[in-house]
Design a protein around this motif. Structure first.
Motif, PDB file in Angstrom:
ATOM      1  N   SER A  96       0.829  -1.063   0.034  1.00 43.29           N
ATOM      2  CA  SER A  96      -0.052   0.044   0.121  1.00 43.29           C
ATOM      3  C   SER A  96       0.975   1.343   0.080  1.00 43.29           C
ATOM      4  O   SER A  96       0.526   2.242  -0.669  1.00 43.29           O
ATOM      5  CB  SER A  96      -0.861  -0.063   1.295  1.00 43.29           C
ATOM      6  OG  SER A  96      -0.300   0.083   2.597  1.00 43.29           O
ATOM      7  N   TYR A  97       2.094   1.041   0.609  1.00 44.71           N
ATOM      8  CA  TYR A  97       3.082   2.388   0.906  1.00 44.71           C
ATOM      9  C   TYR A  97       3.346   2.635  -0.661  1.00 44.71           C
ATOM     10  O   TYR A  97       3.461   3.683  -0.995  1.00 44.71           O
ATOM     11  CB  TYR A  97       3.944   2.321   1.700  1.00 44.71           C
ATOM     12  CG  TYR A  97       4.899   3.553   1.825  1.00 44.71           C
ATOM     13  CD1 TYR A  97       4.459   4.330   2.885  1.00 44.71           C
ATOM     14  CD2 TYR A  97       5.980   3.915   1.101  1.00 44.71           C
ATOM     15  CE1 TYR A  97       5.072   5.530   3.050  1.00 44.71           C
ATOM     16  CE2 TYR A  97       6.566   4.816   1.242  1.00 44.71           C
ATOM     17  CZ  TYR A  97       6.205   5.772   2.230  1.00 44.71           C
ATOM     18  OH  TYR A  97       7.086   6.946   2.374  1.00 44.71           O
ATOM     19  N   THR A 122       2.251   1.813  -3.432  1.00 42.34           N
ATOM     20  CA  THR A 122       1.215   2.116  -4.498  1.00 42.34           C
ATOM     21  C   THR A 122       0.733   3.672  -4.322  1.00 42.34           C
ATOM     22  O   THR A 122       0.492   4.379  -5.449  1.00 42.34           O
ATOM     23  CB  THR A 122      -0.151   1.360  -4.061  1.00 42.34           C
ATOM     24  OG1 THR A 122       0.128   0.059  -4.413  1.00 42.34           O
ATOM     25  CG2 THR A 122      -1.297   1.751  -5.025  1.00 42.34           C
ATOM     26  N   GLY A 123       0.941   4.201  -3.342  1.00 43.33           N
ATOM     27  CA  GLY A 123       0.875   5.595  -2.867  1.00 43.33           C
ATOM     28  C   GLY A 123       1.667   6.381  -3.211  1.00 43.33           C
ATOM     29  O   GLY A 123       1.565   7.741  -3.153  1.00 43.33           O
ATOM     30  N   HIS A 124       3.007   6.022  -3.036  1.00 48.78           N
ATOM     31  CA  HIS A 124       4.062   6.778  -3.365  1.00 48.78           C
ATOM     32  C   HIS A 124       4.967   6.451  -4.724  1.00 48.78           C
ATOM     33  O   HIS A 124       5.798   7.339  -4.784  1.00 48.78           O
ATOM     34  CB  HIS A 124       5.079   6.604  -2.040  1.00 48.78           C
ATOM     35  CG  HIS A 124       4.496   7.169  -0.971  1.00 48.78           C
ATOM     36  ND1 HIS A 124       3.332   6.595  -0.322  1.00 48.78           N
ATOM     37  CD2 HIS A 124       4.828   8.422  -0.224  1.00 48.78           C
ATOM     38  CE1 HIS A 124       3.074   7.270   0.870  1.00 48.78           C
ATOM     39  NE2 HIS A 124       4.058   8.338   1.069  1.00 48.78           N
ATOM     40  N   VAL A 125       4.557   5.511  -5.464  1.00 44.45           N
ATOM     41  CA  VAL A 125       5.440   5.301  -6.756  1.00 44.45           C
ATOM     42  C   VAL A 125       5.223   6.406  -7.549  1.00 44.45           C
ATOM     43  O   VAL A 125       4.239   7.041  -7.745  1.00 44.45           O
ATOM     44  CB  VAL A 125       4.944   3.786  -7.351  1.00 44.45           C
ATOM     45  CG1 VAL A 125       3.662   4.114  -7.838  1.00 44.45           C
ATOM     46  CG2 VAL A 125       6.085   3.534  -8.242  1.00 44.45           C
ATOM     47  N   ARG A 126       6.315   6.717  -8.317  1.00 42.82           N
ATOM     48  CA  ARG A 126       6.519   8.003  -9.217  1.00 42.82           C
ATOM     49  C   ARG A 126       6.006   7.575 -10.494  1.00 42.82           C
ATOM     50  O   ARG A 126       6.501   6.372 -10.841  1.00 42.82           O
ATOM     51  CB  ARG A 126       7.815   8.555  -9.103  1.00 42.82           C
ATOM     52  CG  ARG A 126       8.010   9.072  -7.874  1.00 42.82           C
ATOM     53  CD  ARG A 126       9.766   9.285  -7.681  1.00 42.82           C
ATOM     54  NE  ARG A 126      10.016  10.069  -6.481  1.00 42.82           N
ATOM     55  CZ  ARG A 126      10.156   9.593  -5.501  1.00 42.82           C
ATOM     56  NH1 ARG A 126       9.885   8.187  -5.485  1.00 42.82           N
ATOM     57  NH2 ARG A 126      10.648  10.224  -4.059  1.00 42.82           N
ATOM     58  N   GLY A 127       4.996   8.336 -11.040  1.00 49.57           N
ATOM     59  CA  GLY A 127       4.642   7.965 -12.652  1.00 49.57           C
ATOM     60  C   GLY A 127       5.766   8.327 -13.604  1.00 49.57           C
ATOM     61  O   GLY A 127       6.799   8.966 -13.469  1.00 49.57           O
TER      62      GLY A 127
END
Length: 363
Positions: free
Chosen positions: A355-356, A358-363
């Motif tokens: 979850s971390y 998914t919320g912080h991955v850079r596009g």
């Protein structure tokens, strides 16, 4: 009280059932009206605990008859000196395989006492791997060959142990003893501080082959001789009675879980959850250890930046995860998944890592 997920590297998690039993018996052990901490170490009530712990360890680890189980003090760190004091005589060499900080410390102490050599080292790779047989350099006059079976700081572990024919193989198994099956007969001496998989801090277990007890140790202080403790069944002086009582409780728990084979199966399942979170993160999480050297006990990893590490750890603390900070010498993150860490704690960590990311991955 808020429940936590304890991933401390040591002293580490103890089985909840063990803590509850100890709590129930704390003020009245075995109907004595006293705590086990108050009993004489010469009393029959304590000696039964002491002997049962020895017998259980022999049973669970399939320790052959030609080995003694000793309960010592001074932590595994005292063994760094006791070993060369016993075995490193003039004209011989203490040969060390370096895989991390603790093997370095063992070598440092041996250098004070006698001649040493480095059989192999992965320091130039920042201890990301374990040496292979092709790397070993032995000497015909090696007094012993020493290795550290699991490296808590770097997250590496020996997957298979070398067969050493010319000298006794000695292993510091402080952080993975009883976590998996081991062929005891490959070793002359195994030692381990208890505070990872065996119980609380305060007692060190040594498993030593009988022939090594006959070393000429006239110049070694009496209390630092293995034979002293073997001859007295580890009751030469007052042992750490409560630590041994807790060790006995933990060994009882391991037997109730189905023994070492079942513990090993569970440890592989726990570690896989977290390693999968790393491997499936497309590089967001970067493991320190090479895949063929990964530890089942200490899983080390970093996020893309140091700032990411700090934010990940801060949020983890809020969610009840304890002990995920990497060692101060290498930084990053570390999950120590010792025997007593329950599967559900590793499931929760896997879910948090996913979850971390998914919320912080850079596009």
């Amino acid at each position: 009280m808020t429940a936590v997920y304890n991933f401390n590297a040591g002293p580490s998690a103890l089985p909840k059932e063990v803590l509850q039993r100890a709590q129930a018996e704390l003020t009245n052990f075995n109907g004595t009206g006293m705590s086990v901490m108050e009993l004489s170490h010469r009393s029959k009530d304590y000696e039964a605990v002491h002997q049962n712990a020895i017998d259980l360890l022999k049973e669970l680890y399939n320790i052959p008859d030609q080995y003694k189980v000793l309960f010592l003090q001074g932590g595994a760190s005292l063994q760094f000196s006791m070993i060369p004091l016993q075995f490193l005589k003039e004209g011989t060499i203490g040969n060390y395989i370096l895989t991390g900080s603790w093997s370095e410390k063992a070598l440092k102490e041996a250098k004070i006492i006698g001649n040493t050599a480095i059989a192999a080292s992965t320091k130039d790779q920042n201890y990301q791997s374990i040496p292979t047989a092709n790397d070993f350099q032995f000497n015909k006059n090696d007094a012993y060959v020493h290795l550290t079976s699991n490296n808590t700081i770097f997250g590496t572990q020996w997957q298979d142990f070398p067969t050493i024919d010319h000298a006794p193989l000695i292993a510091d198994m402080s952080s993975d003893i009883l976590s998996r099956a081991v062929d005891i007969e490959k070793f002359g001496l195994i030692y381990a501080g208890a505070q990872k998989n065996l119980g609380p801090s305060g007692v060190t277990v040594a498993i030593i082959r009988d022939d090594l007890l006959e070393a000429n140790v006239d110049q070694v202080p009496t209390v630092l001789r293995y034979k002293t403790h073997a001859d007295s069944n580890s009751l030469y002086h007052t042992p750490p009675t409560f630590a041994i009582y807790m060790l006995n409780q933990v060994l009882t728990w391991v037997k109730e879980q189905g023994g070492v084979s079942e513990i090993e199966k569970r440890n592989k399942e726990k570690a896989k959850l977290i390693y999968d979170a790393i491997d499936e993160s497309n590089g967001f999480y970067r493991g320190h250890a090479e895949k063929d050297a990964r530890s089942l006990m200490n899983i080390t990893f970093n996020l893309p930046t140091e700032d990411d590490n700090k934010k990940f750890l801060a949020k983890a603390k809020e969610l009840g995860f304890v002990g995920l900070n990497g060692h101060r010498s290498v930084g990053g993150c570390r999950a120590s998944t010792y025997n007593a860490v329950p599967l559900e704690a590793c499931v929760a960590l896997r879910e948090y890592m996913d979850s971390y990311r998914t919320g912080h991955v850079r596009g």
